[in-house]
Scaffold this motif. Sequence first.
Motif, mmCIF file in Angstrom:
data_model
loop_
_atom_site.group_PDB
_atom_site.id
_atom_site.type_symbol
_atom_site.label_atom_id
_atom_site.label_comp_id
_atom_site.label_asym_id
_atom_site.label_seq_id
_atom_site.Cartn_x
_atom_site.Cartn_y
_atom_site.Cartn_z
ATOM 1 N N LEU A 121 1.029 -1.136 -0.111
ATOM 2 C CA LEU A 121 -0.306 -0.085 -0.099
ATOM 3 C C LEU A 121 0.954 1.249 -0.120
ATOM 4 O O LEU A 121 1.366 1.604 0.972
ATOM 5 C CB LEU A 121 -0.567 0.146 1.228
ATOM 6 N N VAL A 122 0.528 2.129 -1.060
ATOM 7 C CA VAL A 122 2.038 3.161 -1.106
ATOM 8 C C VAL A 122 0.745 4.012 -1.198
ATOM 9 O O VAL A 122 -0.486 5.009 -1.974
ATOM 10 C CB VAL A 122 2.035 3.371 -2.384
ATOM 11 N N ARG A 123 1.646 5.554 -0.534
ATOM 12 C CA ARG A 123 0.527 6.913 -0.003
ATOM 13 C C ARG A 123 1.335 7.922 0.027
ATOM 14 O O ARG A 123 2.615 7.172 0.543
ATOM 15 C CB ARG A 123 -0.646 7.115 1.083
ATOM 16 N N ASP A 124 1.378 9.510 -0.042
ATOM 17 C CA ASP A 124 1.879 10.086 0.295
ATOM 18 C C ASP A 124 1.303 11.055 0.784
ATOM 19 O O ASP A 124 0.456 11.912 -0.037
ATOM 20 C CB ASP A 124 2.526 10.424 -1.238
ATOM 21 N N PRO A 125 1.409 11.216 2.155
ATOM 22 C CA PRO A 125 0.774 12.495 2.954
ATOM 23 C C PRO A 125 0.539 13.733 2.779
ATOM 24 O O PRO A 125 0.052 14.380 3.140
ATOM 25 C CB PRO A 125 0.508 11.818 4.307
ATOM 26 N N HIS A 126 1.769 13.828 2.019
ATOM 27 C CA HIS A 126 2.312 15.068 1.886
ATOM 28 C C HIS A 126 2.250 15.173 0.376
ATOM 29 O O HIS A 126 2.068 16.894 -0.557
ATOM 30 C CB HIS A 126 4.067 15.309 1.919
ATOM 31 N N SER A 127 1.678 15.127 -0.548
ATOM 32 C CA SER A 127 0.771 15.132 -2.385
ATOM 33 C C SER A 127 -0.340 15.633 -2.134
ATOM 34 O O SER A 127 -1.026 16.434 -0.196
ATOM 35 C CB SER A 127 0.621 14.053 -2.417
ATOM 36 N N TRP A 128 -1.217 16.148 -3.186
ATOM 37 C CA TRP A 128 -2.125 16.710 -3.396
ATOM 38 C C TRP A 128 -3.157 14.957 -2.819
ATOM 39 O O TRP A 128 -3.973 15.527 -3.303
ATOM 40 C CB TRP A 128 -2.449 17.419 -4.771
ATOM 41 N N SER A 129 -2.919 14.454 -3.165
ATOM 42 C CA SER A 129 -3.109 13.382 -2.772
ATOM 43 C C SER A 129 -3.045 12.188 -1.713
ATOM 44 O O SER A 129 -3.246 11.258 -1.553
ATOM 45 C CB SER A 129 -3.334 11.743 -4.253
ATOM 46 N N PRO A 130 -3.466 13.293 -0.718
ATOM 47 C CA PRO A 130 -3.001 12.338 0.359
ATOM 48 C C PRO A 130 -4.050 11.230 1.430
ATOM 49 O O PRO A 130 -3.963 10.546 1.790
ATOM 50 C CB PRO A 130 -2.832 13.401 1.874
ATOM 51 N N GLU A 181 -2.188 3.676 -3.382
ATOM 52 C CA GLU A 181 -2.295 2.298 -4.834
ATOM 53 C C GLU A 181 -1.650 0.964 -4.270
ATOM 54 O O GLU A 181 -0.873 1.513 -2.644
ATOM 55 C CB GLU A 181 -0.665 3.047 -5.100
ATOM 56 N N ILE A 182 -2.359 0.279 -4.604
ATOM 57 C CA ILE A 182 -1.910 -0.919 -4.693
ATOM 58 C C ILE A 182 -1.780 -1.890 -5.244
ATOM 59 O O ILE A 182 -1.418 -1.502 -6.382
ATOM 60 C CB ILE A 182 -3.004 -2.366 -3.989
ATOM 61 N N ARG A 183 0.300 -2.393 -4.691
ATOM 62 C CA ARG A 183 0.726 -3.366 -5.939
ATOM 63 C C ARG A 183 0.934 -4.414 -4.998
ATOM 64 O O ARG A 183 0.639 -4.606 -4.246
ATOM 65 C CB ARG A 183 1.743 -2.296 -5.984
ATOM 66 N N ARG A 185 -6.317 -13.282 -3.730
ATOM 67 C CA ARG A 185 -7.272 -12.156 -2.946
ATOM 68 C C ARG A 185 -7.331 -12.647 -1.576
ATOM 69 O O ARG A 185 -7.797 -11.545 -1.543
ATOM 70 C CB ARG A 185 -9.171 -13.833 -2.888
ATOM 71 N N ALA A 186 -6.266 -13.242 -1.160
ATOM 72 C CA ALA A 186 -6.715 -12.918 0.617
ATOM 73 C C ALA A 186 -5.216 -12.073 0.388
ATOM 74 O O ALA A 186 -5.653 -11.250 1.634
ATOM 75 C CB ALA A 186 -5.916 -14.288 1.205
ATOM 76 N N LEU A 187 -4.261 -11.857 -0.087
ATOM 77 C CA LEU A 187 -3.316 -9.849 -0.101
ATOM 78 C C LEU A 187 -4.648 -9.390 -0.582
ATOM 79 O O LEU A 187 -3.861 -8.086 -0.061
ATOM 80 C CB LEU A 187 -2.798 -10.838 -0.917
ATOM 81 N N SER A 188 -5.425 -9.818 -1.526
ATOM 82 C CA SER A 188 -6.290 -8.496 -1.419
ATOM 83 C C SER A 188 -7.194 -7.818 -0.422
ATOM 84 O O SER A 188 -7.213 -7.012 -0.457
ATOM 85 C CB SER A 188 -6.463 -8.373 -3.231
ATOM 86 N N GLN A 189 -7.569 -8.886 -0.243
ATOM 87 C CA GLN A 189 -8.315 -8.363 1.469
ATOM 88 C C GLN A 189 -7.570 -7.762 2.903
ATOM 89 O O GLN A 189 -8.158 -7.102 3.059
ATOM 90 C CB GLN A 189 -9.719 -9.748 1.354
ATOM 91 N N GLU A 190 -6.690 -8.325 2.284
ATOM 92 C CA GLU A 190 -5.822 -7.736 4.081
ATOM 93 C C GLU A 190 -5.075 -6.423 3.718
ATOM 94 O O GLU A 190 -5.853 -5.418 4.448
ATOM 95 C CB GLU A 190 -4.814 -8.892 3.589
ATOM 96 N N THR A 191 -5.112 -6.552 2.308
ATOM 97 C CA THR A 191 -4.527 -4.764 2.038
ATOM 98 C C THR A 191 -6.156 -3.664 2.013
ATOM 99 O O THR A 191 -5.557 -2.531 1.608
ATOM 100 C CB THR A 191 -3.557 -5.109 -0.030
ATOM 101 N N PHE A 192 -6.520 -4.258 1.342
ATOM 102 C CA PHE A 192 -8.000 -3.189 1.339
ATOM 103 C C PHE A 192 -7.975 -3.211 2.302
ATOM 104 O O PHE A 192 -8.761 -1.725 3.085
ATOM 105 C CB PHE A 192 -8.901 -4.428 0.824
ATOM 106 N N LEU A 247 -8.132 5.763 3.995
ATOM 107 C CA LEU A 247 -7.809 6.628 3.108
ATOM 108 C C LEU A 247 -9.073 6.450 2.100
ATOM 109 O O LEU A 247 -9.907 5.879 2.062
ATOM 110 C CB LEU A 247 -6.835 5.528 2.185
ATOM 111 N N GLU A 248 -9.514 7.081 1.516
ATOM 112 C CA GLU A 248 -10.636 7.485 1.294
ATOM 113 C C GLU A 248 -10.769 7.060 -0.725
ATOM 114 O O GLU A 248 -11.712 6.512 -1.046
ATOM 115 C CB GLU A 248 -11.454 8.690 0.916
ATOM 116 N N LYS A 249 -9.915 6.618 -1.640
ATOM 117 C CA LYS A 249 -9.614 6.057 -2.149
ATOM 118 C C LYS A 249 -8.976 5.315 -2.742
ATOM 119 O O LYS A 249 -7.347 5.440 -2.098
ATOM 120 C CB LYS A 249 -10.048 7.340 -3.764
ATOM 121 N N LEU A 250 -8.634 4.399 -3.955
ATOM 122 C CA LEU A 250 -8.107 2.873 -3.438
ATOM 123 C C LEU A 250 -7.473 3.210 -5.427
ATOM 124 O O LEU A 250 -8.434 3.143 -6.235
ATOM 125 C CB LEU A 250 -7.633 2.166 -3.053
ATOM 126 N N SER A 251 -6.480 2.619 -5.887
ATOM 127 C CA SER A 251 -5.946 2.219 -7.358
ATOM 128 C C SER A 251 -5.411 1.667 -7.910
ATOM 129 O O SER A 251 -4.724 0.992 -6.596
ATOM 130 C CB SER A 251 -5.321 4.416 -7.789
#
Length: 197
Positions: A85-94, A98-100, A114-121, A129-133
């Motif tokens: 799970l990647v995020r940048d709290p200092h960007s305009w998209s805090p 992003e899930i990889r 599937r299990a990994l996606s559920q854990e990451t979610f 977080l409000e939005k994921l990509s």
Amino acid sequence: MSETRSYPRHVKTDAGDIEFRMMGRADEAAVLAFAQNLPTHDLLFLPRNISQPKVLSAWVNEIERGQIVSLLAVRGGSVVGCGTLVRDPHSWSPHVGEIRMVVSLDVRGQGVGRALSQETFALALGAGLEKLSVQMTVDQQAAIALFESIGFRAEALLRDHVRDVDGKKHDIVVLGHNVAQVRAQLEAYGLPGAVQH
Ligand SMILES: CC(C)(COP(=O)(O)OP(=O)(O)OC[C@H]1O[C@@H](n2cnc3c(N)ncnc32)[C@H](O)[C@@H]1OP(=O)(O)O)[C@@H](O)C(=O)NCCC(=O)NCCS
């Protein structure tokens, strides 16, 4: 970011018992071996080639600085999957994460992804977080089907966006998910605890 969810945890899949735990410096060699066994085509969705030791080391540095969280799926001591799970709290998209995710070839189609996606979610929900990509090359049918099945929808197509080791260019599809909506629904159903642990 992970304070609301505790690891390690075990999940039963068709590939057997999988341990999910946070990745750290001590996992560098095991993750490198995992990455080097993957077809390089399956790494094209990542900004950098993680099968190179230097890239992997930079990744662990980012984990240690708290900029990203990576979960490993481990079976019998070997890494068989990784979800980040990647995020940048200092960007305009805090508010965006992003899930990889990638799973080793020998356990694909057995529920590890599937299990990994559920854990990451769940980590993303716990982080508020409000939005994921997610993004992947357009031919990654399994990845697209998996993320669509948990509510992601196509938002963008980036033509000829990545170039593989043979110089061939590939399109990237970006899928998005409005997580805030899921959280609101869970709360409406009276399940706020569902996103806390
Ligand atoms: C995407 C990926 C992680 C899925 O891992 P996996 O362990 O094989 O996934 P699962 O076995 O849990 O399957 C999950 C879902 O994916 C879909 N899926 C799996 N294999 C599929 C295939 N061969 N064709 C089409 N859909 C498939 C199904 O919807 C499946 O759900 P189901 O179990 O209800 O049928 C794996 O294919 C991978 O590492 N791909 C390469 C990396 C990549 O492109 N990642 C995406 C970037 S985020």
